[in-house]
Every structure is written in structure tokens, then in C-alpha cells.
Design an enzyme around this catalytic site. Structure first.
Site, short mmCIF file in Angstrom:
data_model
loop_
_atom_site.label_atom_id
_atom_site.label_comp_id
_atom_site.label_asym_id
_atom_site.label_seq_id
_atom_site.Cartn_x
_atom_site.Cartn_y
_atom_site.Cartn_z
N HIS A 79 -2.30 -5.32 1.65
CA HIS A 79 -3.60 -5.98 1.47
C HIS A 79 -3.36 -7.43 1.13
O HIS A 79 -2.41 -7.75 0.41
CB HIS A 79 -4.39 -5.35 0.31
CG HIS A 79 -5.53 -6.23 -0.13
ND1 HIS A 79 -6.75 -6.22 0.50
CD2 HIS A 79 -5.61 -7.21 -1.08
CE1 HIS A 79 -7.54 -7.14 -0.06
NE2 HIS A 79 -6.86 -7.76 -1.02
N TYR B 155 -12.54 -2.08 -3.39
CA TYR B 155 -13.04 -2.08 -2.01
C TYR B 155 -14.56 -1.92 -1.93
O TYR B 155 -15.09 -1.53 -0.89
CB TYR B 155 -12.34 -1.00 -1.20
CG TYR B 155 -10.95 -1.38 -0.72
CD1 TYR B 155 -10.77 -2.49 0.13
CD2 TYR B 155 -9.83 -0.67 -1.09
CE1 TYR B 155 -9.52 -2.86 0.58
CE2 TYR B 155 -8.55 -1.03 -0.63
CZ TYR B 155 -8.42 -2.12 0.21
OH TYR B 155 -7.18 -2.48 0.68
N LYS C 157 0.81 -1.22 0.00
CA LYS C 157 0.00 0.00 0.00
C LYS C 157 0.85 1.28 0.00
O LYS C 157 2.06 1.23 0.27
CB LYS C 157 -0.93 -0.03 1.22
CG LYS C 157 -2.00 -1.14 1.16
CD LYS C 157 -2.94 -1.03 2.37
CE LYS C 157 -4.05 -2.05 2.29
NZ LYS C 157 -4.99 -1.92 3.44
O1 CDP Z 1 -7.15 -5.56 5.04
P1 CDP Z 1 -7.95 -6.48 5.94
O2 CDP Z 1 -8.62 -7.60 5.20
O3 CDP Z 1 -7.13 -6.96 7.12
O4 CDP Z 1 -9.10 -5.58 6.61
P2 CDP Z 1 -10.57 -5.19 6.09
O5 CDP Z 1 -11.48 -5.28 7.27
O6 CDP Z 1 -10.93 -5.99 4.88
O7 CDP Z 1 -10.44 -3.67 5.71
C1 CDP Z 1 -9.85 -3.28 4.48
C2 CDP Z 1 -8.94 -2.10 4.75
O8 CDP Z 1 -9.72 -0.99 5.17
C3 CDP Z 1 -7.92 -2.28 5.89
O9 CDP Z 1 -6.78 -3.03 5.52
C4 CDP Z 1 -7.60 -0.84 6.23
O10 CDP Z 1 -6.69 -0.28 5.31
C5 CDP Z 1 -8.97 -0.17 6.05
N1 CDP Z 1 -9.68 -0.04 7.35
C6 CDP Z 1 -9.74 1.19 7.97
O11 CDP Z 1 -9.21 2.17 7.45
N2 CDP Z 1 -10.40 1.32 9.18
C7 CDP Z 1 -11.00 0.26 9.75
N3 CDP Z 1 -11.62 0.42 10.92
C8 CDP Z 1 -10.95 -0.99 9.12
C9 CDP Z 1 -10.28 -1.12 7.92
MG MG Z 2 -10.10 -7.54 3.76
#
Ligand code: CDP
Ligand code: MG
Length: 140
Positions: A117, A51, A11
Site C-alpha cells: 500500500h 480503508y 501487505k
Molecule cells: O492500493 P491502490 O491505491 O493502488 O488501490 P486502491 O484503488 O486505493 O484500492 C485499495 C486496495 O484495494 C488495492 O491495493 C487492493 O488491495 C484492493 N482492491 C481490490 O481488491 N480490488 C479492486 N478491484 C481494487 C482494489
Molecule cells: Mg489507494
């Protein structure tokens, strides 16, 4: 056991700090083979589509802005159980909860700017790979 492929993104917070090589070393040291890789400037449309599943979440706008703020490195990683292995090596979404030695524990700045990611299922891995790579670009 069969080889699996997963989709990875280094990222903007990480590319900006010249951490592409350091993060790739963690992946490779853990048996994840980089079988495709490209540095791109993600467009707003690409980030929104990628996303889409989070479109109703409060952080969606900020996330799209972040992902388009600097170049990213999109990758396909191959290993046995690549999806689960990559998730383990990345660590928890929130770096404060990430295990020692994981990419997010080592390098992430915050829950949003969390350096990497990784696909969360084989089905999503295939969809995400198809958004960014043609079959012939992946050399296993
Ligand atoms: O990336 P991951 O699958 O671990 O997490 P996600 O729940 O799928 O969320 C996607 C991305 O959104 C995260 O990796 C963060 O960059 C962002 N995010 C955020 O900014 N604030 C949160 N409370 C949760 C996720
Ligand atoms: Mg995710």
C-alpha cells in the site's frame, strides 16, 4: 525541493512469502528512506478504518479480511516527492498493468493481493502516518 513523508504497508501476501527485505530493497534502491517501521497484526477495526474510503466498494469486505489475515509491516518512507515516487515504485494496482521493475510487477499475486500500500496524496499520507505512528517513532 523539500523532503516528504509517505505511508507504506507491506501487505500479508508479501510478509507471508518473506518478501519484506526484497521489497525494502526496491524502496531503498529507488531513494526511499525507511524512517519508521513496525510489524503488526492489524485488527479488524484498524483495517476497516484505514480503508474506510472504500467502504461502499464490492471488495471492501475481502480487503479487510485480507489485511487482517497475516502480519503486515507499516512504514514511513522519506524522500523528495516521496508520495509520487513511492506510487511509481509500487506500480499499478493491478499487477497485470504494472510496469517492469515495480514492486507489484515483481511480487503481486492479484489486484487484491498486491503486496504493498502507498498513500495517494500528501494529505492522506499525514492522516495514515498518524493512524499508526507517534511522532517520536519517526526518526528522519
Ligand atoms: O492500493 P491502490 O491505491 O493502488 O488501490 P486502491 O484503488 O486505493 O484500492 C485499495 C486496495 O484495494 C488495492 O491495493 C487492493 O488491495 C484492493 N482492491 C481490490 O481488491 N480490488 C479492486 N478491484 C481494487 C482494489
Ligand atoms: Mg489507494
Amino acid at each position: 525541493m523539500t523532503l516528504e513523508r509517505t505511508f507504506s504497508i507491506i501487505k500479508p501476501d508479501a510478509t507471508k512469502r518473506n518478501l519484506t527485505g526484497a521489497i525494502n530493497k526496491v524502496f531503498e534502491d529507488n531513494g526511499l528512506r525507511i524512517v519508521a517501521q513496525r510489524r503488526i497484526q492489524m485488527s479488524e477495526d484498524q483495517a476497516k478504518k484505514f480503508y474506510e474510503v472504500h467502504a461502499e466498494r464490492p471488495f471492501y469486505g475481502e480487503l479487510v479480511e485480507f489485511m487482517t489475515s497475516e502480519p503486515v509491516v507499516v512504514q514511513v518512507l522519506e524522500a523528495e516527492n516521496a508520495v509520487a515516487k513511492h506510487r511509481e515504485v509500487m506500480g499499478a494496482t493491478n499487477p497485470e498493468e504494472a510496469a517492469d521493475g515495480t514492486v507489484r510487477k515483481l511480487y503481486a499475486l492479484s489486484i487484491g493481493e498486491n503486496s504493498v500500500h502507498g498513500s495517494d496524496s500528501l494529505e492522506n499520507a499525514n492522516l495514515e502516518i498518524a493512524q499508526f505512528f507517534k511522532d517520536e517513532e519517526i526518526v528522519g
